[in-house]
Structure formats: structure tokens, C-alpha cells
Design a protein around this motif. Structure first.
Motif, PDB file in Angstrom:
ATOM      1  N   ASN A   1       0.826  -1.209   0.000  1.00  0.00           N
ATOM      2  CA  ASN A   1       0.000   0.000   0.000  1.00  0.00           C
ATOM      3  C   ASN A   1       0.862   1.261   0.000  1.00  0.00           C
ATOM      4  O   ASN A   1       0.564   2.237  -0.713  1.00  0.00           O
ATOM      5  N   LEU A   2       1.920   1.267   0.795  1.00  0.00           N
ATOM      6  CA  LEU A   2       2.810   2.429   0.854  1.00  0.00           C
ATOM      7  C   LEU A   2       3.511   2.648  -0.480  1.00  0.00           C
ATOM      8  O   LEU A   2       3.633   3.792  -0.956  1.00  0.00           O
ATOM      9  N   LEU A   3       3.971   1.590  -1.104  1.00  0.00           N
ATOM     10  CA  LEU A   3       4.647   1.714  -2.394  1.00  0.00           C
ATOM     11  C   LEU A   3       3.683   2.193  -3.473  1.00  0.00           C
ATOM     12  O   LEU A   3       4.058   2.988  -4.350  1.00  0.00           O
ATOM     13  N   HIS A   4       2.444   1.737  -3.410  1.00  0.00           N
ATOM     14  CA  HIS A   4       1.440   2.197  -4.368  1.00  0.00           C
ATOM     15  C   HIS A   4       1.214   3.701  -4.228  1.00  0.00           C
ATOM     16  O   HIS A   4       1.142   4.431  -5.226  1.00  0.00           O
ATOM     17  N   THR A   5       1.108   4.187  -2.988  1.00  0.00           N
ATOM     18  CA  THR A   5       0.910   5.619  -2.761  1.00  0.00           C
ATOM     19  C   THR A   5       2.095   6.419  -3.285  1.00  0.00           C
ATOM     20  O   THR A   5       1.927   7.460  -3.933  1.00  0.00           O
ATOM     21  N   ALA A   6       3.305   5.941  -3.021  1.00  0.00           N
ATOM     22  CA  ALA A   6       4.503   6.641  -3.501  1.00  0.00           C
ATOM     23  C   ALA A   6       4.511   6.716  -5.020  1.00  0.00           C
ATOM     24  O   ALA A   6       4.785   7.772  -5.608  1.00  0.00           O
ATOM     25  N   ARG A   7       4.187   5.617  -5.685  1.00  0.00           N
ATOM     26  CA  ARG A   7       4.214   5.581  -7.139  1.00  0.00           C
ATOM     27  C   ARG A   7       3.137   6.497  -7.738  1.00  0.00           C
ATOM     28  O   ARG A   7       3.386   7.220  -8.705  1.00  0.00           O
ATOM     29  N   GLN A   8       1.968   6.478  -7.144  1.00  0.00           N
ATOM     30  CA  GLN A   8       0.885   7.337  -7.650  1.00  0.00           C
ATOM     31  C   GLN A   8       1.224   8.809  -7.473  1.00  0.00           C
ATOM     32  O   GLN A   8       0.900   9.637  -8.321  1.00  0.00           O
ATOM     33  N   ARG A   9       1.891   9.148  -6.372  1.00  0.00           N
ATOM     34  CA  ARG A   9       2.162  10.556  -6.074  1.00  0.00           C
ATOM     35  C   ARG A   9       3.199  11.148  -7.012  1.00  0.00           C
ATOM     36  O   ARG A   9       3.079  12.288  -7.440  1.00  0.00           O
ATOM     37  N   ILE A  10       4.246  10.383  -7.345  1.00  0.00           N
ATOM     38  CA  ILE A  10       5.291  10.948  -8.199  1.00  0.00           C
ATOM     39  C   ILE A  10       4.906  10.912  -9.678  1.00  0.00           C
ATOM     40  O   ILE A  10       5.420  11.695 -10.470  1.00  0.00           O
ATOM     41  N   GLY A  11       3.978  10.016 -10.054  1.00  0.00           N
ATOM     42  CA  GLY A  11       3.497   9.985 -11.425  1.00  0.00           C
ATOM     43  C   GLY A  11       4.422   9.241 -12.370  1.00  0.00           C
ATOM     44  O   GLY A  11       5.607   9.022 -12.093  1.00  0.00           O
ATOM     45  N   ALA A  12       3.863   8.882 -13.523  1.00  0.00           N
ATOM     46  CA  ALA A  12       4.600   8.084 -14.497  1.00  0.00           C
ATOM     47  C   ALA A  12       5.770   8.842 -15.102  1.00  0.00           C
ATOM     48  O   ALA A  12       6.711   8.237 -15.623  1.00  0.00           O
ATOM     49  N   GLY A  13       5.745  10.165 -15.057  1.00  0.00           N
ATOM     50  CA  GLY A  13       6.798  10.956 -15.675  1.00  0.00           C
ATOM     51  C   GLY A  13       8.044  11.118 -14.836  1.00  0.00           C
ATOM     52  O   GLY A  13       9.020  11.727 -15.286  1.00  0.00           O
ATOM     53  N   ALA A  14       8.038  10.603 -13.621  1.00  0.00           N
ATOM     54  CA  ALA A  14       9.207  10.735 -12.745  1.00  0.00           C
ATOM     55  C   ALA A  14      10.338   9.828 -13.221  1.00  0.00           C
ATOM     56  O   ALA A  14      10.160   8.984 -14.113  1.00  0.00           O
ATOM     57  N   SER A  15      11.501  10.009 -12.622  1.00  0.00           N
ATOM     58  CA  SER A  15      12.687   9.231 -12.961  1.00  0.00           C
ATOM     59  C   SER A  15      12.394   7.739 -13.023  1.00  0.00           C
ATOM     60  O   SER A  15      11.815   7.164 -12.094  1.00  0.00           O
ATOM     61  N   ARG A  16      12.784   7.114 -14.128  1.00  0.00           N
ATOM     62  CA  ARG A  16      12.582   5.668 -14.248  1.00  0.00           C
ATOM     63  C   ARG A  16      13.416   4.899 -13.216  1.00  0.00           C
ATOM     64  O   ARG A  16      13.033   3.806 -12.800  1.00  0.00           O
ATOM     65  N   THR A  17      14.532   5.481 -12.800  1.00  0.00           N
ATOM     66  CA  THR A  17      15.346   4.816 -11.787  1.00  0.00           C
ATOM     67  C   THR A  17      14.598   4.750 -10.465  1.00  0.00           C
ATOM     68  O   THR A  17      14.668   3.738  -9.750  1.00  0.00           O
ATOM     69  N   VAL A  18      13.862   5.826 -10.131  1.00  0.00           N
ATOM     70  CA  VAL A  18      13.050   5.815  -8.912  1.00  0.00           C
ATOM     71  C   VAL A  18      11.957   4.763  -9.029  1.00  0.00           C
ATOM     72  O   VAL A  18      11.692   4.003  -8.082  1.00  0.00           O
ATOM     73  N   HIS A  19      11.303   4.682 -10.188  1.00  0.00           N
ATOM     74  CA  HIS A  19      10.278   3.654 -10.379  1.00  0.00           C
ATOM     75  C   HIS A  19      10.889   2.250 -10.287  1.00  0.00           C
ATOM     76  O   HIS A  19      10.263   1.331  -9.746  1.00  0.00           O
ATOM     77  N   ALA A  20      12.113   2.089 -10.802  1.00  0.00           N
ATOM     78  CA  ALA A  20      12.777   0.785 -10.703  1.00  0.00           C
ATOM     79  C   ALA A  20      13.028   0.419  -9.241  1.00  0.00           C
ATOM     80  O   ALA A  20      12.865  -0.738  -8.841  1.00  0.00           O
ATOM     81  N   MET A  21      13.412   1.407  -8.433  1.00  0.00           N
ATOM     82  CA  MET A  21      13.623   1.162  -7.012  1.00  0.00           C
ATOM     83  C   MET A  21      12.318   0.743  -6.334  1.00  0.00           C
ATOM     84  O   MET A  21      12.276  -0.243  -5.568  1.00  0.00           O
ATOM     85  N   LEU A  22      11.244   1.484  -6.591  1.00  0.00           N
ATOM     86  CA  LEU A  22       9.957   1.151  -5.979  1.00  0.00           C
ATOM     87  C   LEU A  22       9.517  -0.255  -6.361  1.00  0.00           C
ATOM     88  O   LEU A  22       9.015  -1.021  -5.530  1.00  0.00           O
ATOM     89  N   ASP A  23       9.714  -0.614  -7.628  1.00  0.00           N
ATOM     90  CA  ASP A  23       9.319  -1.947  -8.067  1.00  0.00           C
ATOM     91  C   ASP A  23      10.201  -3.028  -7.450  1.00  0.00           C
ATOM     92  O   ASP A  23       9.710  -4.106  -7.090  1.00  0.00           O
ATOM     93  N   ALA A  24      11.498  -2.761  -7.334  1.00  0.00           N
ATOM     94  CA  ALA A  24      12.395  -3.756  -6.741  1.00  0.00           C
ATOM     95  C   ALA A  24      11.964  -4.080  -5.321  1.00  0.00           C
ATOM     96  O   ALA A  24      11.945  -5.253  -4.903  1.00  0.00           O
ATOM     97  N   TRP A  25      11.599  -3.052  -4.549  1.00  0.00           N
ATOM     98  CA  TRP A  25      11.179  -3.283  -3.179  1.00  0.00           C
ATOM     99  C   TRP A  25       9.775  -3.881  -3.116  1.00  0.00           C
ATOM    100  O   TRP A  25       9.424  -4.566  -2.162  1.00  0.00           O
ATOM    101  N   GLN A  26       8.988  -3.643  -4.182  1.00  0.00           N
ATOM    102  CA  GLN A  26       7.661  -4.259  -4.233  1.00  0.00           C
ATOM    103  C   GLN A  26       7.770  -5.763  -4.456  1.00  0.00           C
ATOM    104  O   GLN A  26       6.910  -6.522  -3.992  1.00  0.00           O
ATOM    105  N   VAL A  27       8.820  -6.189  -5.157  1.00  0.00           N
ATOM    106  CA  VAL A  27       9.031  -7.628  -5.364  1.00  0.00           C
ATOM    107  C   VAL A  27       9.076  -8.349  -4.016  1.00  0.00           C
ATOM    108  O   VAL A  27       8.405  -9.363  -3.810  1.00  0.00           O
ATOM    109  N   ARG A  28       9.863  -7.799  -3.088  1.00  0.00           N
ATOM    110  CA  ARG A  28       9.979  -8.461  -1.792  1.00  0.00           C
ATOM    111  C   ARG A  28       8.673  -8.377  -1.010  1.00  0.00           C
ATOM    112  O   ARG A  28       8.331  -9.306  -0.265  1.00  0.00           O
ATOM    113  N   ALA A  29       7.941  -7.265  -1.150  1.00  0.00           N
ATOM    114  CA  ALA A  29       6.656  -7.150  -0.454  1.00  0.00           C
ATOM    115  C   ALA A  29       5.674  -8.203  -0.975  1.00  0.00           C
ATOM    116  O   ALA A  29       4.942  -8.821  -0.195  1.00  0.00           O
TER     117      ALA A  29
END
Length: 444
Positions: free
Chosen positions: A270-298
Motif C-alpha cells: 500500500n505504501l509503495l502504491h501511494t509513492a508511485r501514484q504521487r510521483i506519477g509516471a513521468g518521474a525518474s525511471r530509476t526511482v520507479h525501478a527502485m519502488l518496483d524492486a522493493w515491491q518484489v519483496r513485499a
């Protein structure tokens, strides 16, 4: 732009403010519920708010009044258990510069907490996430004592913060927390005593948010989980007030990691979803890669193997199409998601030790000598995966490599990973006993 007189330096002070209690009111409720002699009530309560620890009967009396279980009082040191009272942390106050400064000042003693679990529960963390939708010393001293805060001062604070990032990579959070705390005190002093215009205030709040993010990370790495929550709460407020959305997203992702380590994968998602929605699709792809990497473990924490694999493919796709010029400075440490420790630990949790060993070994090979803590964590994870595969000899060899590096790292998280591995070793195996003895002989 000077100081705010309505700042609270102790949880009991804030609790009194929330409940409308005077010092005498607290003394009376303690006398009434415990029978203790409170003849010098004002002085005694005042001392409690300045660092004196009340007798246990007095703590039980306050706890009974506010509905806290006595076992919580016994489990948490004073004044940490007060933070479990609904409303003692201003989670639901307005997101203003004034409240941001209050939460910053209120967490300056947070590093004293050493409890190994978060105090902000999953629901409250989700609500908090939603609400967030080289200078001469004389110049700094002048600014911190009522003088003008200018860009030279803020540039110096920013440079200091980035130096701390790299020091943490090398030696770990236990050592760096005190340094971050000292810099936070300086920034708080600049905000409350310095003179500055609105753009400088915004930058100071942004820098405070980054320092609070870092202090929370150091607290998490050193096992002070409740302290991490307090730093991150204040960091969300100050970064939002300073207009720094990406730092806020980073804080939410760290909160998600904390919940994953605590076994609450759903709150992490839920926290990762909120972070991703707030920064939007146009944000740094590296940041999105980080969020997704940590979502894998969640996902792995809640047993969702298909979602974990799909998210990892998405993370590596973001990484492959990233533009480094779009990246915030703090994500310098990020590497290919499939080679990160969190992804490897996720596959260990899913029972895919074969995949975990391959990915973790690739990740360790990619890292240089400036990431000693990551090497310890990665090797500990590989050792755990090799043990899952039934290869005790390889597991012990890998764990010994990690243990050899441990004295150079001050990270309770890294040490705990090795202790957890040692706890899984077979009791009657001589080589396992030898490793446990070696691990126990290392400096604490």
C-alpha cells in the motif's frame, strides 16, 4: 521567521497539550490512581519532561488514564510507550510549515529509542502516506544564533548531507545516526532562530526532509524502529512543505521496506502504491525501478510469486530505459533491480533459492569496496539460500565471508541477518558450532 514558542520537546508535554492537562492535573491523576505522594507535583512533572524517569507506579497510573496496557509500559522504556497513545504524534495535524517544524523538533531525541518494531501501525502509516499525496564556521554560527541564513549556508548543509550518504554505505547506520542527529539539530536551530526569506525557508525544509529521511534510515539499520517512524513522519511533513515530492516518495518506500522486514507485506504494498501514484509516471525511471524492486519483496512476503516476478520484469524494464540525468542525487546507489538484495531476499522467501543465489551473487560482484554493509547483507542472504538448498558447506563458507566483513560495519541489521542464519544451523554439526563461536567472538 524566528522560533515557534509552541514546540513540544517531550511526548508527555505533547500529551498534556492534546488532553488540556496542566502539570497539576498530571500530578493529581498519578496521586489518585497510584497513591504516590505528589506534594512537589509541579517540580516532579517538570523533571519528568526534562529527562527524569518516573517510578513505575507513576507510569502505570498515566497509562491507565490514557488506556495503555501495562505490558506496553513494561516493554517500552520511558517515554517511548507514550508514543503508542493515539494523538501523541501529530499524525493528523495540518501539513503546514509550523507543524513541520514541530515534528522536526519533536523527534530530535528519537535516536534514544531502541525498540525493534514500528509504532506507526499499518493503517496509520497508510493514512500518513495519503496525507503526504564549503562555508566558514563563523557564518553558520551567526545564522544559527539569529543571523541571516543564505545560500552559502544551505549549500553547506546539502554538501554535508551527501557526505553522510556515502559514509553510511561504508560503515552503516549505527555510526552515522549520531552524525545525522547533530546536523538535524543545526537545521532545526537555523529554522527556529535564523532569519531568511521564503525561498530559503523552503530549501531548509527540503534539506530537513532529506536529513530526516537519512536519520530514519540509520535508525532502521541500527534496530531503532520506533525512532525511524518518528524521523520519517517528520521527514514527510518537512519534505512536503519544502516541495520535495521525490524525497517523500523515498521515505514512503523506506517505510514499506520496514513493514516488509516486520512481516507486513500488505502494508508495504500500500505504501509503495501511494509513492508511485504521487510521483506519477513521468518521474525518474530509476526511482520507479527502485519502488518496483522493493515491491518484489513485499509481494514475496505475502506469497504472491506471480506478482513478484511480473513486478521484477517491470523493474528491470524501467532500469533499462532510464535517463540518469533525470535522477535525484540520492539514488546514486541504485543498480539493476534483479541484482538488489531486496529482490534476492524476496526469492529466498518464495522458496526459489536457486534464483536467489544467482541474482545475489551477480549483485555482489557488481558492488565495489565502498558498500561493505551491502556485501555483508548480500552474502548473508546467499548463505541462507544455500542452506535452503541443503548445501551446508557452501552456506558456512559464504557466511564466514560475511562475518569477516562484519567488524568493519556498524549495522545491527547486517549483524541480525547473520545471527538469524546462525540460528538455523543444525545443532549437532561441528562446523556449525564453530561458526556460531566465531560469530559470537566478533565485537558487538
Amino acid at each position: 521567521m524566528g522560533g515557534d514558542r509552541n514546540l513540544f520537546h517531550h511526548p508527555l508535554t505533547y500529551l498534556r497539550h492534546q488532553r488540556g492537562w496542566t502539570l497539576a492535573d498530571v500530578a493529581e491523576l498519578v496521586r489518585r490512581r497510584s497513591g504516590l505522594n505528589m506534594a512537589t507535583h509541579r517540580q516532579k512533572i517538570h523533571r519528568w519532561e526534562r529527562g527524569t524517569v518516573p517510578e513505575l507506579d507513576a507510569q502505570f497510573a498515566i497509562a491507565e488514564e490514557v488506556g495503555v496496557d501495562p505490558n506496553t509500559v513494561l516493554a517500552l522504556p520511558w517515554p517511548s510507550w507514550l508514543l503508542t497513545v493515539h494523538g501523541t504524534e501529530p499524525l493528523h495535524e495540518a501539513w503546514t510549515a509550523s507543524t513541520a517544524k514541530l515534528t522536526l523538533t519533536g523527534c530530535l531525541d528519537a535516536s534514544t529509542d531502541r525498540r525493534a518494531f514500528p509504532l506507526i501501525a499499518g493503517d496509520d502509516a497508510a493514512r500518513l502516506a495519503s496525507a503526504w499525496a564549503a562555508v566558514p564556521a563563523q557564518k553558520i554560527s551567526h545564522a544559527a544564533n539569529g543571523g541571516t541564513v543564505d545560500t552559502d549556508v544551505t549549500n553547506w548543509v546539502e554538501c554535508r548531507t551527501r557526505q553522510l550518504w556515502h559514509l553510511d554505505d561504508l560503515v552503516g547506520g549505527d555510526y552515522c545516526l549520531n552524525l545525522a542527529q547533530a546536523d538535524l539539530q543545526l537545521v532545526a536551530r537555523l529554522l527556529h532562530r535564523g532569519r531568511y526569506r521564503a525561498p530559503v525557508e523552503q530549501r531548509l525544509l527540503g534539506l530537513a526532509g532529506e536529513l530526516l529521511r537519512f536519520a530514519g534510515w540509520c535508525a532502521f539499520d541500527s534496530g531503532r524502529q520506533a525512532a525511524a517512524d518518528r524521523y520519517w513522519h517528520a521527514g514527510l511533513r518537512t519534505s512536503a512543505t519544502g516541495g520535495d515530492t521525490l524525497t517523500g516518495a523515498y521515505i514512503l518506500s523506506l517505510m514499506a521496506m520496514q513493514h516488509t522486514y516486520a512481516g507486513d507485506g500488505r502494508a508495504a504494498l500500500n505504501l509503495l502504491h501511494t509513492a508511485r501514484q504521487r510521483i506519477g509516471a513521468g518521474a525518474s525511471r530509476t526511482v520507479h525501478a527502485m519502488l518496483d524492486a522493493w515491491q518484489v519483496r513485499a509481494h514475496a512476503a505475502v506469497g504472491e510469486q506471480r506478482q513478484a516476478i511480473e513486478t521484477l520484469f517491470r523493474a528491470d524494464d524501467h532500469w533499462g530505459r532510464r535517463t540518469p540525468d533525470d535522477d535525484p542525487p540520492w539514488i546514486y546507489w541504485m543498480r539493476q533491480p534483479s541484482h538488489t538484495i531486496e529482490v534476492g531476499l524476496g526469492f529466498v522467501r518464495l522458496g526459489r533459492s536457486d534464483i536467489a543465489v544467482r541474482l545475489l551473487e551477480q549483485g555482489i560482484a557488481d558492488r565495489g569496496g565502498d558498500y561493505t554493509r551491502d556485501a555483508v547483507l548480500g552474502l548473508a542472504a546467499v548463505a541462507a539460500a544455500e542452506l535452503d538448498q541443503g548445501d551446508l558447506g557452501s552456506a558456512l563458507d559464504t557466511a564466514r565471508r560475511a562475518a569477516d566483513l562484519l567488524p568493519g560495519v556498524e549495522s545491527s541489521r547486517a549483524a541480525d541477518q547473520l545471527r538469524a542464519f546462525a540460528g538455523r544451523l543444525p545443532d549437532g554439526e561441528p562446523t556449525a558450532k564453530e561458526f556460531r563461536t566465531y560469530l559470537e567472538s566478533l565485537p558487538a
